[in-house]
Design an enzyme around this catalytic site. Structure first.
Site, PDB file in Angstrom:
ATOM      1  N   HIS A 191      25.661 103.515 -64.665  1.00 39.86           N
ATOM      2  CA  HIS A 191      24.341 103.844 -65.215  1.00 39.86           C
ATOM      3  C   HIS A 191      23.643 102.524 -65.525  1.00 39.86           C
ATOM      4  O   HIS A 191      24.127 101.763 -66.370  1.00 39.86           O
ATOM      5  CB  HIS A 191      24.478 104.674 -66.488  1.00 39.86           C
ATOM      6  N   HIS A 244      28.077 114.600 -62.611  1.00 41.81           N
ATOM      7  CA  HIS A 244      29.148 114.416 -63.580  1.00 41.81           C
ATOM      8  C   HIS A 244      29.759 115.802 -63.837  1.00 41.81           C
ATOM      9  O   HIS A 244      29.026 116.757 -64.118  1.00 41.81           O
ATOM     10  CB  HIS A 244      28.603 113.888 -64.904  1.00 41.81           C
ATOM     11  N   GLU A 279      34.414 115.528 -67.113  1.00 42.97           N
ATOM     12  CA  GLU A 279      34.649 114.327 -67.944  1.00 42.97           C
ATOM     13  C   GLU A 279      35.273 114.819 -69.250  1.00 42.97           C
ATOM     14  O   GLU A 279      36.404 114.503 -69.568  1.00 42.97           O
ATOM     15  CB  GLU A 279      33.314 113.598 -68.184  1.00 42.97           C
ATOM     16  N   ASP A 333      30.910 102.701 -65.291  1.00 39.82           N
ATOM     17  CA  ASP A 333      30.123 103.696 -66.042  1.00 39.82           C
ATOM     18  C   ASP A 333      28.992 103.056 -66.865  1.00 39.82           C
ATOM     19  O   ASP A 333      27.863 102.979 -66.389  1.00 39.82           O
ATOM     20  CB  ASP A 333      31.058 104.552 -66.916  1.00 39.82           C
ATOM     21  N   ASP A 334      29.285 102.635 -68.107  1.00 35.75           N
ATOM     22  CA  ASP A 334      28.291 101.978 -68.973  1.00 35.75           C
ATOM     23  C   ASP A 334      28.919 100.707 -69.548  1.00 35.75           C
ATOM     24  O   ASP A 334      29.259 100.654 -70.734  1.00 35.75           O
ATOM     25  CB  ASP A 334      27.892 102.922 -70.113  1.00 35.75           C
TER      26      ASP A 334
END
Ligand code: HPA
Ligand code: ZN
Length: 330
Positions: free
Chosen positions: A19, A197, A200, A278-279
């Site tokens: 992201h 997504h 998760e 991811d982040d």
């Protein structure tokens, strides 16, 4: 041991779950807050970082959306993306497929065009300067309703040349993929690829729904799949890629520690997995750290590491020829 870590660092890799707003490092966050005259509820970087102590996905998203509010101008999105591409160069990522969340910007008055142009221009510059290739994936926020997603899809159509796929992110539990069946159908009709997504934190049913209702080409995360053996069989048989994010899963307490992560089990079963960050500004590391920490915690062999890296190219949206070129170098 060191040989494997050296291999991880030097090998070309593809990143498929990233992201761009999640690469906003505290230093840049403060710089942009100052530049745009935006008040943030933290006195300094140390205080901000101490808030990065998440208990689950929701607790992270609150901080994540708050952080994104410093992004206002095209230059901000350019600077954000430029910082990330420099990390790609450092970590030998040669191809990246990045998410952005336009609704989180448009809904606070930021123009869609400047968001996409800032991101795109930085990626183009990286391609010219050091050959990084990339694709942009626009995510719909699943905590909002489908009509909002349909509106943002309309705005994306004039940027069809810059956006290759649509995805689905934000709060998972309580927001099943089937809620977005119509918008994904329309996106496919307009020529976008699809990802989502799923699994998760949410149940395996959400992975089934993403496959059956949204017709996705990849599942982002998917680590809850083992709760449903029939689903695992399908994922193996069809080699549907699962974009696994180990450090994210620890920070958001999907697993208690990396030693407990099921990525090695996924590999052993023949699932099509690769590792992603991811982040990274919030979860403590970029792609090499995800590979290195996972290798150490789960004692992955050189062969296993190679398989994961090859999978990263196989699962990408690159054309077949380009995939083969990179794979021949691993
Ligand atoms: N999960 C869901 N939504 C997100 C994430 C994530 O890890 N990061 C940014 N939006
Ligand atoms: Zn994600």
């Amino acid at each position: 041991m060191n040989e494997i870590i050296e291999f991880i660092k030097k090998s070309p890799k593809a990143e498929l779950h990233l992201h761009i707003e999640g690469t906003l490092e505290p230093e840049l966050l403060f710089k942009l807050a100052k530049r745009n005259n935006i008040k943030i509820p933290y006195l300094n970087i140390a205080e901000l970082k101490s808030a990065y102590n998440f208990t689950d996905l929701e607790s992270f998203l609150n901080i994540f959306y708050q952080g994104s509010k410093v992004l206002i101008k095209e230059q901000d999105f350019f600077d954000l993306t430029w910082s990330y591409v420099l990390k790609c160069r450092e970590d030998n990522i040669v191809h990246t497929e990045i998410f952005f969340d336009p609704q989180s910007h448009v809904n606070r008055g930021v123009n869609f065009n400047l968001v996409i142009n800032g991101i795109y221009n930085a990626l183009e510059k990286a391609n010219k300067e050091f050959g990084l290739t990339s694709k942009i994936i626009m995510c719909f926020l699943r905590h909002l309703d489908e009509s909002s997603a349909l509106e943002i899809l309309d705005q994306a159509l004039i940027h069809k040349d810059k956006i290759v796929a649509v995805g689905l992110d934000s709060s998972e539990i309580g927001h099943p993929p089937r809620k977005f069946e119509r918008v994904f159908k329309k996106a496919i009709e307009k020529g976008f690829l699809t990802v989502a997504h799923a699994g998760e934190e949410g149940p395996p049913e959400y992975i089934w729904e993403a496959l059956n209702f949204l017709k996705v080409r990849r599942i982002d995360h998917g680590v809850q799949c083992f709760k449903d053996e029939q689903l695992v069989q399908k994922l193996i048989k069809e080699q549907i890629p699962l974009t696994v994010c180990p450090l994210s899963n620890i920070k958001l307490r999907v697993f208690n520690k990396l030693q407990d992560h099921n990525l090695k089990k996924m590999l052993d079963r023949g699932l099509m997995i690769m590792l992603n960050s991811d982040d990274p500004a919030y979860f403590g590391g970029y792609i090499n750290k995800n590979y290195i920490e996972s290798q150490k915690a789960l004692n992955l062999s050189l062969k296993e590491v190679k398989t994961i890296i090859i999978n990263s190219f196989k699962s990408s949206f690159l054309d077949q020829k380009k995939k083969e070129e990179w794979i021949s170098q691993i």
